[in-house]
Enzyme design. Structure first.
Site, short mmCIF file in Angstrom:
data_model
loop_
_atom_site.label_atom_id
_atom_site.label_comp_id
_atom_site.label_asym_id
_atom_site.label_seq_id
_atom_site.Cartn_x
_atom_site.Cartn_y
_atom_site.Cartn_z
N HIS A 17 1.96 14.32 -4.58
CA HIS A 17 1.51 13.31 -5.55
C HIS A 17 1.46 13.91 -6.95
O HIS A 17 1.87 13.28 -7.92
CB HIS A 17 0.09 12.83 -5.20
CG HIS A 17 -0.04 12.09 -3.90
ND1 HIS A 17 -0.98 12.41 -2.94
CD2 HIS A 17 0.63 11.03 -3.40
CE1 HIS A 17 -0.88 11.58 -1.92
NE2 HIS A 17 0.10 10.74 -2.17
N LYS A 41 -7.85 0.62 6.62
CA LYS A 41 -7.91 1.98 7.19
C LYS A 41 -9.32 2.52 6.95
O LYS A 41 -10.05 2.01 6.12
CB LYS A 41 -6.93 2.90 6.46
CG LYS A 41 -5.47 2.58 6.70
CD LYS A 41 -4.64 3.68 6.05
CE LYS A 41 -3.22 3.23 5.76
NZ LYS A 41 -2.51 4.15 4.86
N ARG A 90 10.22 10.37 -0.55
CA ARG A 90 10.35 11.71 0.05
C ARG A 90 11.64 11.83 0.83
O ARG A 90 12.34 12.83 0.74
CB ARG A 90 9.17 11.98 0.99
CG ARG A 90 7.87 12.21 0.28
CD ARG A 90 6.73 12.20 1.23
NE ARG A 90 6.64 10.90 1.90
CZ ARG A 90 5.64 10.52 2.67
NH1 ARG A 90 4.63 11.34 2.89
NH2 ARG A 90 5.61 9.33 3.22
N SER A 128 -0.60 12.96 3.00
CA SER A 128 -2.05 13.13 3.08
C SER A 128 -2.48 13.23 4.54
O SER A 128 -3.39 13.99 4.88
CB SER A 128 -2.77 11.95 2.42
OG SER A 128 -2.45 11.88 1.07
O1 PNS Z 1 1.17 5.63 -0.87
P1 PNS Z 1 0.37 4.70 -0.03
O2 PNS Z 1 -0.97 5.26 0.24
O3 PNS Z 1 1.10 4.32 1.23
O4 PNS Z 1 0.18 3.39 -0.93
C1 PNS Z 1 0.47 2.10 -0.51
C2 PNS Z 1 0.12 1.06 -1.58
C3 PNS Z 1 -1.31 1.23 -2.08
C4 PNS Z 1 1.05 1.19 -2.75
C5 PNS Z 1 0.32 -0.33 -0.92
O5 PNS Z 1 -0.34 -0.37 0.30
C6 PNS Z 1 -0.18 -1.48 -1.77
O6 PNS Z 1 0.41 -1.82 -2.78
N1 PNS Z 1 -1.30 -2.09 -1.36
C7 PNS Z 1 -1.94 -3.19 -2.07
C8 PNS Z 1 -1.72 -4.53 -1.36
C9 PNS Z 1 -0.40 -5.16 -1.75
O7 PNS Z 1 -0.11 -5.39 -2.89
N2 PNS Z 1 0.42 -5.46 -0.72
C10 PNS Z 1 1.71 -6.12 -0.88
C11 PNS Z 1 2.80 -5.11 -1.19
S1 PNS Z 1 4.34 -5.93 -1.40
#
Ligand code: PNS
Length: 171
Positions: A17, A41, A90, A128
């Site tokens: 990150h 989660k 990644r 993570s």
């Molecule tokens: O890197 P991560 O922890 O997998 O992040 C995922 C994240 C936070 C970017 C994604 O889960 C998200 O945008 N969540 C907010 C809910 C949302 O907007 N969902 C629709 C996505 S199209």
């Protein structure tokens, strides 16, 4: 002026990150790290802990700030006045999910674009979850997170393990 958002759960923030934050903060005027308040989660660190930890490890970056968010990412981006969402890629395994998110978000807000940075090869395997798993078994995570985050993860895992031990004894 370009304002970008780098969203994620950051439970905890890893060197992968950090690599994306350091590189993308040089490309934009302002970078906001959006930390998801994740109700589905159960994160290891609370939202306050995650935001505090990120603030600490990014304090050397003048144009980076940290905000917690709930609900849709695209609403958070719009509320912040951001026109760019930064995501790290990644490996090819990330691609399908990331493409789906980016395409959906662009339908919801055509003026907000998702920009992908390929992760430094050094961190292409890193997540993570892996960091938490290694720490949970007492392994060395110093290659994967900053010394400050390493200390926080160790403290948290130690606290969690002793809570579990207490519960087993009191059963
Ligand atoms: O890197 P991560 O922890 O997998 O992040 C995922 C994240 C936070 C970017 C994604 O889960 C998200 O945008 N969540 C907010 C809910 C949302 O907007 N969902 C629709 C996505 S199209």
């Amino acid at each position: 002026m370009t304002r970008a958002i780098y969203p994620g759960s950051f439970d905890p923030i890893t060197n992968g990150h950090m690599d994306i934050i350091e590189r993308s903060s040089k490309m934009v005027d302002e970078l906001i790290i959006g930390v998801l308040i994740n109700h589905s989660k159960s994160p290891l660190f609370t939202i306050e802990e995650r935001t505090d930890m990120i603030r600490k490890v990014t304090e050397h970056l003048g144009n980076v700030s940290v905000k917690a968010f709930d609900g849709l990412l695209i609403d958070f981006a719009k509320n912040c006045g951001a026109s760019v969402i930064v995501r790290g890629l990644r490996a090819v395994t990330d691609f399908e999910y990331e493409l789906q998110m980016a395409q959906t978000n662009r339908v919801l807000a055509p003026n907000v674009d998702t920009v992908f940075l390929t992760t430094n090869l050094k961190y292409s395997y890193l997540s993570s979850s892996i960091v938490k798993e290694i720490a949970g078994f007492g392994g060395d995570i110093s290659e994967f997170v900053s010394p400050y985050i390493e200390k926080k993860v160790k403290e948290k895992v130690k606290g969690k393990n002793s809570d579990e031990q207490d519960r087993t004894i009191n059963k």
